[in-house]
Design a protein around this motif. Structure first.
Motif, PDB file in Angstrom:
ATOM      1  N   ASP A 268     -18.967  -2.515 -46.442  1.00 28.46           N
ATOM      2  CA  ASP A 268     -18.422  -1.363 -47.141  1.00 28.46           C
ATOM      3  C   ASP A 268     -17.909  -0.315 -46.158  1.00 28.46           C
ATOM      4  O   ASP A 268     -16.850   0.284 -46.364  1.00 28.46           O
ATOM      5  CB  ASP A 268     -19.491  -0.761 -48.054  1.00 28.46           C
ATOM      6  N   LEU A 269     -18.645  -0.083 -45.083  1.00 25.02           N
ATOM      7  CA  LEU A 269     -18.191   0.865 -44.072  1.00 25.02           C
ATOM      8  C   LEU A 269     -16.861   0.427 -43.462  1.00 25.02           C
ATOM      9  O   LEU A 269     -15.939   1.230 -43.284  1.00 25.02           O
ATOM     10  CB  LEU A 269     -19.248   1.012 -42.975  1.00 25.02           C
ATOM     11  N   ALA A 270     -16.767  -0.859 -43.130  1.00 21.42           N
ATOM     12  CA  ALA A 270     -15.537  -1.380 -42.533  1.00 21.42           C
ATOM     13  C   ALA A 270     -14.374  -1.271 -43.508  1.00 21.42           C
ATOM     14  O   ALA A 270     -13.252  -0.897 -43.124  1.00 21.42           O
ATOM     15  CB  ALA A 270     -15.735  -2.829 -42.098  1.00 21.42           C
ATOM     16  N   THR A 271     -14.614  -1.585 -44.777  1.00 21.85           N
ATOM     17  CA  THR A 271     -13.549  -1.529 -45.781  1.00 21.85           C
ATOM     18  C   THR A 271     -13.033  -0.115 -45.962  1.00 21.85           C
ATOM     19  O   THR A 271     -11.820   0.121 -46.017  1.00 21.85           O
ATOM     20  CB  THR A 271     -14.060  -2.068 -47.126  1.00 21.85           C
ATOM     21  N   ARG A 272     -13.944   0.840 -46.057  1.00 18.89           N
ATOM     22  CA  ARG A 272     -13.529   2.229 -46.239  1.00 18.89           C
ATOM     23  C   ARG A 272     -12.751   2.735 -45.032  1.00 18.89           C
ATOM     24  O   ARG A 272     -11.734   3.427 -45.171  1.00 18.89           O
ATOM     25  CB  ARG A 272     -14.744   3.118 -46.495  1.00 18.89           C
ATOM     26  N   ASP A 273     -13.225   2.373 -43.854  1.00 14.10           N
ATOM     27  CA  ASP A 273     -12.536   2.811 -42.643  1.00 14.10           C
ATOM     28  C   ASP A 273     -11.140   2.193 -42.568  1.00 14.10           C
ATOM     29  O   ASP A 273     -10.156   2.887 -42.288  1.00 14.10           O
ATOM     30  CB  ASP A 273     -13.351   2.419 -41.411  1.00 14.10           C
ATOM     31  N   ALA A 274     -11.043   0.888 -42.828  1.00 15.44           N
ATOM     32  CA  ALA A 274      -9.745   0.212 -42.759  1.00 15.44           C
ATOM     33  C   ALA A 274      -8.782   0.758 -43.797  1.00 15.44           C
ATOM     34  O   ALA A 274      -7.589   0.948 -43.525  1.00 15.44           O
ATOM     35  CB  ALA A 274      -9.934  -1.293 -42.944  1.00 15.44           C
ATOM     36  N   LEU A 275      -9.290   1.027 -45.002  1.00 16.18           N
ATOM     37  CA  LEU A 275      -8.425   1.529 -46.070  1.00 16.18           C
ATOM     38  C   LEU A 275      -7.898   2.918 -45.726  1.00 16.18           C
ATOM     39  O   LEU A 275      -6.721   3.225 -45.957  1.00 16.18           O
ATOM     40  CB  LEU A 275      -9.193   1.552 -47.389  1.00 16.18           C
ATOM     41  N   GLN A 276      -8.762   3.750 -45.147  1.00 15.89           N
ATOM     42  CA  GLN A 276      -8.312   5.087 -44.784  1.00 15.89           C
ATOM     43  C   GLN A 276      -7.331   5.042 -43.622  1.00 15.89           C
ATOM     44  O   GLN A 276      -6.298   5.733 -43.639  1.00 15.89           O
ATOM     45  CB  GLN A 276      -9.506   5.971 -44.430  1.00 15.89           C
ATOM     46  N   ARG A 277      -7.625   4.234 -42.612  1.00 15.22           N
ATOM     47  CA  ARG A 277      -6.711   4.129 -41.470  1.00 15.22           C
ATOM     48  C   ARG A 277      -5.349   3.579 -41.905  1.00 15.22           C
ATOM     49  O   ARG A 277      -4.297   4.108 -41.510  1.00 15.22           O
ATOM     50  CB  ARG A 277      -7.303   3.226 -40.393  1.00 15.22           C
ATOM     51  N   SER A 278      -5.363   2.508 -42.689  1.00 15.76           N
ATOM     52  CA  SER A 278      -4.101   1.897 -43.098  1.00 15.76           C
ATOM     53  C   SER A 278      -3.313   2.827 -44.013  1.00 15.76           C
ATOM     54  O   SER A 278      -2.075   2.869 -43.948  1.00 15.76           O
ATOM     55  CB  SER A 278      -4.357   0.553 -43.785  1.00 15.76           C
ATOM     56  N   SER A 279      -4.006   3.583 -44.864  1.00 16.92           N
ATOM     57  CA  SER A 279      -3.318   4.515 -45.768  1.00 16.92           C
ATOM     58  C   SER A 279      -2.603   5.606 -44.979  1.00 16.92           C
ATOM     59  O   SER A 279      -1.430   5.918 -45.231  1.00 16.92           O
ATOM     60  CB  SER A 279      -4.308   5.136 -46.750  1.00 16.92           C
ATOM     61  N   GLN A 280      -3.294   6.195 -44.023  1.00 17.39           N
ATOM     62  CA  GLN A 280      -2.666   7.219 -43.184  1.00 17.39           C
ATOM     63  C   GLN A 280      -1.489   6.639 -42.410  1.00 17.39           C
ATOM     64  O   GLN A 280      -0.431   7.275 -42.278  1.00 17.39           O
ATOM     65  CB  GLN A 280      -3.707   7.805 -42.221  1.00 17.39           C
ATOM     66  N   PHE A 281      -1.679   5.440 -41.899  1.00 14.30           N
ATOM     67  CA  PHE A 281      -0.636   4.744 -41.136  1.00 14.30           C
ATOM     68  C   PHE A 281       0.605   4.521 -41.996  1.00 14.30           C
ATOM     69  O   PHE A 281       1.738   4.806 -41.586  1.00 14.30           O
ATOM     70  CB  PHE A 281      -1.213   3.420 -40.641  1.00 14.30           C
ATOM     71  N   MET A 282       0.410   4.027 -43.220  1.00 12.71           N
ATOM     72  CA  MET A 282       1.561   3.720 -44.081  1.00 12.71           C
ATOM     73  C   MET A 282       2.232   4.985 -44.593  1.00 12.71           C
ATOM     74  O   MET A 282       3.467   5.051 -44.667  1.00 12.71           O
ATOM     75  CB  MET A 282       1.124   2.818 -45.229  1.00 12.71           C
ATOM     76  N   HIS A 283       1.448   6.001 -44.941  1.00  9.67           N
ATOM     77  CA  HIS A 283       2.072   7.264 -45.358  1.00  9.67           C
ATOM     78  C   HIS A 283       2.916   7.827 -44.240  1.00  9.67           C
ATOM     79  O   HIS A 283       4.022   8.384 -44.476  1.00  9.67           O
ATOM     80  CB  HIS A 283       0.988   8.270 -45.767  1.00  9.67           C
ATOM     81  N   GLN A 284       2.444   7.714 -43.019  1.00 18.38           N
ATOM     82  CA  GLN A 284       3.203   8.199 -41.871  1.00 18.38           C
ATOM     83  C   GLN A 284       4.559   7.506 -41.747  1.00 18.38           C
ATOM     84  O   GLN A 284       5.578   8.153 -41.524  1.00 18.38           O
ATOM     85  CB  GLN A 284       2.395   7.986 -40.592  1.00 18.38           C
ATOM     86  N   HIS A 285       4.569   6.181 -41.933  1.00 21.60           N
ATOM     87  CA  HIS A 285       5.808   5.428 -41.716  1.00 21.60           C
ATOM     88  C   HIS A 285       6.669   5.312 -42.972  1.00 21.60           C
ATOM     89  O   HIS A 285       7.822   4.863 -42.872  1.00 21.60           O
ATOM     90  CB  HIS A 285       5.470   4.044 -41.168  1.00 21.60           C
TER      91      HIS A 285
END
Length: 288
Positions: A268-285
């Motif tokens: 769960d920790l890994a999923t939340r971290d990955a989802l937040q990182r990828s979301s910020q990454f995609m919003h940026q691009h």
């Protein structure tokens, strides 16, 4: 001035000087340093939206592809994400991942390429026609957008990572339709390639992936899969390509969708971290 007062005055001057030095030093910290967190205790808070779900079909010249779509239950235009499934197809566990991603502020399209071709879930062999089907789906999404913006990010996991790689490079959609590439423990090799190629090589398309890329994998991922990911990323970095790799310690395969009672707190920790990182990454691009 008494001796005690002089000492207190010099102590105040020293403390002020050290504070100024500390602030100046903090300003020169590396890019990962978060001064707002360290100095003020601020943690990032992700956007949270209610989610609405829709199902529809995209018709190509050969097949009708069912699409599971999730989007924020709010007014306004939201950027689009093309979610490419793996061997599971778009089953209820994967649909949960789609909804969780949509709650971060995206219109997420998840076409079920297997169902369109009457392919049973968990296939061993890879059918190359799925690559063309995925490209046609992308064409239809762009032609009749339900999202904002001119481009999408392609987001995938497991074997879908290979399909997404082919879409970006072989079909050259990184040139006109895709802004970024995100994948969880992707299969970085042709699934039909012989065993030595699976273990000791990676798909050379990775060396041509020019769009910004973000990849997630667990430390305890299957050896042959993780070796291909690590080798591909190392080669991409050597070529100066914009790729980021995040490896979660103690995490195995399927952490993004694994359900109870198998799911662990670490998953769960890994999923939340990955989802937040990828979301910020995609919003940026995907920002205008």
């Amino acid at each position: 001035m008494s001796l005690i007062k002089r000492r207190m005055w010099w102590f105040s001057v020293l403390l002020l000087s050290l504070t100024c030095v500390a602030i100046a030093k903090a300003d020169t910290q590396p890019g990962w340093w978060d001064r707002a967190w360290w100095s003020d205790g601020q943690l990032p808070v992700p956007d949270n939206y209610g989610v609405q779900v829709e199902r529809f079909e995209i018709s190509t010249d050969e097949v009708d592809v069912p699409v599971f779509m999730a989007r924020p239950d709010a007014q306004g235009d939201f950027p689009g994400v093309l979610f490419v499934h793996g061997r599971r197809g778009v089953d209820p566990l994967l649909q949960g991942h789609v909804r969780r991603l949509a709650a971060r502020g995206f219109v997420v399209y998840a076409p079920d390429l297997y169902q369109a071709r009457f392919i049973e879930t968990m296939p061993i062999e890879h059918d190359y026609v799925l690559e063309s089907d995925l490209n046609e789906v992308l064409n239809a999404i762009i032609a009749g957008p339900r999202h904002g913006g001119n481009k999408l990010c392609v987001y995938s996991h497991t074997r879908g990572g290979y399909l997404a790689l082919k879409l970006a490079v072989t079909f050259e959609r990184q040139a006109d339709a895709l802004a970024c590439f995100v994948s969880y423990y992707p299969h970085m090799q042709d699934p039909n390639a012989p065993e030595p190629m699976q273990v000791y090589r990676y798909a050379l398309e990775a060396d041509q992936l020019r769009i910004p890329s973000m990849i997630f994998v667990g430390e305890n991922e299957q050896y042959q899969r993780k070796r291909g990911i690590d080798t591909a990323v190392e080669s991409m970095r050597d070529k100066g390509l914009p790729v980021q790799l995040f490896t979660y310690p103690g995490i195995g395969r399927g952490f993004d969708f694994r359900d109870l009672p198998i799911r662990t707190f670490a998953d769960d920790l890994a999923t939340r971290d990955a989802l937040q990182r990828s979301s910020q990454f995609m919003h940026q691009h995907l920002s205008p």
